[in-house]
Design a protein around this motif. Structure first.
Motif, short mmCIF file in Angstrom:
data_model
loop_
_atom_site.label_atom_id
_atom_site.label_comp_id
_atom_site.label_asym_id
_atom_site.label_seq_id
_atom_site.Cartn_x
_atom_site.Cartn_y
_atom_site.Cartn_z
N VAL A 101 0.83 -1.21 0.00
CA VAL A 101 0.00 0.00 0.00
C VAL A 101 0.87 1.26 0.00
O VAL A 101 0.43 2.34 -0.40
N VAL A 102 2.12 1.12 0.46
CA VAL A 102 3.05 2.26 0.43
C VAL A 102 3.21 2.76 -1.00
O VAL A 102 3.16 3.97 -1.26
N PHE A 103 3.38 1.84 -1.97
CA PHE A 103 3.53 2.24 -3.36
C PHE A 103 2.22 2.79 -3.92
O PHE A 103 2.22 3.74 -4.70
N ILE A 104 1.13 2.17 -3.51
CA ILE A 104 -0.18 2.63 -3.99
C ILE A 104 -0.43 4.07 -3.56
O ILE A 104 -0.89 4.90 -4.35
N LEU A 105 -0.12 4.37 -2.31
CA LEU A 105 -0.30 5.74 -1.81
C LEU A 105 0.61 6.72 -2.54
O LEU A 105 0.20 7.83 -2.88
N PHE A 106 1.84 6.29 -2.78
CA PHE A 106 2.80 7.15 -3.49
C PHE A 106 2.29 7.49 -4.89
O PHE A 106 2.30 8.66 -5.31
N ILE A 107 1.83 6.47 -5.61
CA ILE A 107 1.31 6.69 -6.96
C ILE A 107 0.05 7.53 -6.94
O ILE A 107 -0.14 8.44 -7.76
N PHE A 108 -0.84 7.23 -5.95
CA PHE A 108 -2.10 7.96 -5.87
C PHE A 108 -1.89 9.46 -5.65
O PHE A 108 -2.49 10.30 -6.34
N PHE A 109 -1.01 9.80 -4.72
CA PHE A 109 -0.80 11.22 -4.43
C PHE A 109 -0.09 11.93 -5.59
O PHE A 109 -0.32 13.12 -5.82
N ASN A 110 0.75 11.19 -6.31
CA ASN A 110 1.37 11.78 -7.50
C ASN A 110 0.31 12.07 -8.56
O ASN A 110 0.33 13.13 -9.19
N LEU A 111 -0.61 11.13 -8.75
CA LEU A 111 -1.69 11.34 -9.72
C LEU A 111 -2.64 12.43 -9.25
O LEU A 111 -3.17 13.20 -10.07
N LEU A 112 -2.82 12.52 -7.93
CA LEU A 112 -3.70 13.54 -7.38
C LEU A 112 -3.12 14.94 -7.60
O LEU A 112 -3.83 15.88 -7.98
N ILE A 113 -1.81 15.06 -7.37
CA ILE A 113 -1.14 16.35 -7.56
C ILE A 113 -1.19 16.78 -9.03
O ILE A 113 -1.38 17.96 -9.34
N SER A 114 -1.04 15.80 -9.92
CA SER A 114 -1.08 16.12 -11.35
C SER A 114 -2.51 16.19 -11.89
O SER A 114 -2.71 16.34 -13.10
N LYS A 115 -3.49 16.06 -10.97
CA LYS A 115 -4.92 16.18 -11.30
C LYS A 115 -5.39 15.14 -12.32
O LYS A 115 -6.28 15.40 -13.12
#
Length: 231
Positions: free
Chosen positions: A21-35
């Motif tokens: 889930v550490v990687f999932i959160l990392f990817i999610f927040f990156n996608l969130l920042i890039s909208k």
């Protein structure tokens, strides 16, 4: 939703995969920042995860008669076995599988190159950043596991880290990215460390590992054990 369901099934099959889930959160927040995604996507993901977790709880209740999530007992913070987990002669990770020292050396090399920032090529810089990110996840998992001294079902070595095998392979390979004249030294060291691991497994299979910890045999006897393995 489907990704959440898939992840929950992964946890059912192998509980240690929950750390991914550490990687999932990392990817999610990156996608969130890039909208590229919205917060609602996290809700869909959780909705997919819940069914699998519920099934796991039901399974535990049927097996043990209580609602506990098996390996989630690792979050018990009353005890901390960090040193025992790594260095205990009774199935400590680094004691039974000292090849991890080579992997640790690979991590040190990556950190050193990133901290020095000595005009590495973009490819090598990306390589070391990638390894450090992977290792950060591994450190988090090891830290959490140290609250329960996870032997992986009482087996010798770090079986519970089998899901991170590829990370260790990459770190091991990184350790050999040194000057050519140093590689034979590393190869010899790796061979010796692997031989020790074979001896530890042999003693475990023979049921004499605890006896040899309490009353360590001379090195020649253990070398004979290695010869028996190689026959």
């Amino acid at each position: 939703l489907l990704l959440g369901l898939f992840f929950s099934l992964c946890i059912i099959v192998k509980s240690e995969l929950a750390f991914q889930v550490v990687f999932i959160l990392f990817i999610f927040f990156n996608l969130l920042i890039s909208k590229q995604v919205k917060w609602i996507s996290a809700g869909y993901f959780l909705a997919g995860v819940i069914p699998g977790i519920v099934l796991r709880l039901v399974n535990d209740f049927i097996k043990y008669g209580t609602l506990h999530a098996g390996e989630l007992g690792m979050f018990n913070i009353k005890n901390w076995y960090f040193l025992e987990q790594f260095f205990s002669p009774y199935r400590g990770f680094f004691y039974t599988s000292p090849i991890f020292y080579i992997c640790l050396l690979g991590l040190v090399f990556s950190l050193k190159c990133l901290l020095k920032n000595n005009n590495l090529s973009e490819e090598k810089n990306l390589r070391d950043r990638f390894l450090v990110i992977l290792s950060s996840y591994l450190v988090i998992k090891l830290f959490v596991l140290s609250f329960r001294f996870a032997w992986g079902g009482g087996t010798p070595g770090a079986r519970i880290l089998s899901t991170e095998f590829l990370i260790f392979v990459l770190l091991f390979a990184r350790a050999f990215q040194v000057k050519r004249y140093l590689r034979p030294v590393l190869i010899v060291c790796a061979a010796v460390l692997i031989s020790w691991n074979l001896i530890m497994i042999y003693e475990y299979k023979a049921g004499i590992d605890l006896q040899n910890i309490l009353h360590p045999p001379v090195l020649s006897i253990r070398m004979q054990e290695l010869i028996n393995i190689l026959r």
